[in-house]
Design a protein around this motif. Structure first.
Motif: not given
Ligand code: GUN
Ligand code: ZN
Length: 435
Positions: A90-91, A233-234, A295, A300
């Motif tokens: 993830q991000l 976003e996250n 996304n 996200s």
């Protein structure tokens, strides 16, 4: 009489004169079944029936294809062409593990130039003629990008990423140097030919308050330049913001405090926003770029387009390569449709095609120049074929002349293979096969 240099692009013309979500579908578009766009000196001179063309006019004729304004991508990273399809993160981990590694290579101007050439080939193969683009922290990455864009005569918005913390040493500037380098790039590139500059603090996680302050000063000192960054976003990203900016009311408030909201500000993602944040984005005429393939891929979250639009926020559509998984705006629209389905929302095909053309142009404040086939506009044009693959052709056999259904097939099943040709300022820079 025909003039030398003047030529026509003939086929089925489609563009938008209003947003179908607001004006209703019937009043939103122009469609000419056998039409022609006459182009000259980089501009659209006229549109009309092919039957009215003078007999001596040179014509590129695409019998069954749709002739549309060039597609527009409101958020993409050119240095991330080799980050696409990086597994399992993830991000924040994805940035550390893959993205920052790849972006360090752009210290080398030759590498930057080679990737820029690949990037433009890929955009044009996908029918995209304008994008809002992140470069890296290295000024030479911006030089390489705009040099290639200027050579091709594409209308691009781009900028040097500013980041002065929470990133590898080789990828950080500092508040003073980042501002000086950005100012020099603005002086050189903003308004040169079709090039436009965006002040680009990557996101508040990687910028100090001094750097965000400097970004705001750049915008005040250079009216007309854009601002692009990432927002909400996250969840881990938002928690980091809360820790780094304990005085802030919200993530959006951090950018607001430094004067970064406004009509030429483009915020990537905007998935996890409070009502108060949405109200500020709306009041300031800011744009949020919806990046559905990214996304989904980075896990996200699901963008709530109806909520933002209901409160008057401008929403653009974007690939966000390389968090995003495709350069194709068609595939991006397909994933947007699915994300909205999961939120019990809709994206009718006419709205999706409006968004990819006139809608994104409006979000960027450029609808008088690109995004339509209106005479006087720049002649950026994309030719798309809804029967480009066996599966598309097979599905198209069930559609008897219904434009909205055809567009839905195009966005659901289409990708780069659906692009027959792409014109930039009247020049055909991509063609799938000899016509
Ligand atoms: N947030 C900060 N940088 C990035 C980036 O490069 N991609 C995405 N998707 N989000 C970001
Ligand atoms: Zn991004």
């Amino acid at each position: 009489m025909n003039r030398p240099g003047r030529k026509a692009i003939r086929g089925r013309l489609l563009d938008f004169i209003a947003d179908p979500a607001e004006a209703g579908e019937d009043g939103s578009y122009r469609y000419i079944a056998d039409g022609a766009v006459v182009v000259d000196d980089g501009k659209i001179v006229s549109i009309g029936a092919a039957a009215d063309l003078p007999p001596d006019m040179p014509v590129d004729h695409y019998a069954q294809a749709l002739i549309l304004p060039g597609l527009i991508d409101t958020h993409i990273h050119y240095p991330q062409t080799r980050v696409i399809a990086s597994y399992g993160a993830q991000l924040l981990e994805w940035l550390d593990k893959y993205t920052f590694v790849e972006e360090q290579k752009f210290a080398d101007p030759e590498h930057a130039a080679a990737v820029a050439r690949f990037f433009f080939d890929e955009l044009l193969r996908n029918g995209t003629t304008t994008a809002a683009v992140y470069c890296t922290v290295h000024p030479q990455s911006v030089e390489a990008f705009f040099t290639e864009s200027e050579r091709l005569n594409t209308l691009m918005i781009a900028g040097k990423v500013m980041m002065d913390r929470n990133a590898p040493d080789d990828l950080t500037d500092n508040a003073k140097r980042g501002a000086a380098e950005s100012a020099a790039l603005i002086e050189k590139w903003h308004g040169l030919g079709r090039q436009l500059y965006a002040v680009t603090p990557r996101f508040a996680v990687t910028s100090s308050e001094a750097q965000l302050e400097a970004a705001g000063a750049l915008l005040r000192d250079h009216p007309g330049v854009y601002m692009q960054t990432h927002l909400a976003e996250n969840h881990a990203e938002i928690a980091a913001i809360r820790e780094q900016f304990p005085w802030s009311r919200s993530y959006t408030d951090v950018y607001d405090r430094f004067g970064l909201l406004g009509p030429r500000a483009i915020f990537g993602h905007g998935i996890h926003l409070s009502d108060e944040e949405i109200a500020r984005l709306s009041e300031t005429d800011s744009t949020v770029a919806f990046c559905p393939t990214s996304n989904l891929f980075i896990g996200s979250g699901l963008f709530d387009m109806a909520r933002l639009r209901a409160r008057g926020v401008h929403v653009g559509l974007a690939t966000d390569v390389g968090g995003g998984t495709s350069f194709s705006m068609l595939r991006t629209a397909a994933e947007a449709y699915k994300v909205l389905q999961l939120n019990n929302q809709n994206l009718p095909a006419l709205q999706a095609f409006h968004l990819m053309t006139r809608g994104n142009a409006e979000a960027l404040g450029l609808a008088d120049r690109i995004g339509t086939l209106e005479p006087g506009s720049d002649a950026d044009i994309t030719v798309l074929d809804a029967s480009a693959t066996p599966a598309m052709a097979h599905r198209m056999e069930t559609i008897q002349g219904n434009l909205a259904e055809e567009l839905f097939v195009l966005m659901t099943l289409g990708d780069d293979r659906a692009t027959l040709a792409t014109y930039v300022a009247g020049e055909r820079l991509y063609c799938a096969a000899e016509i």
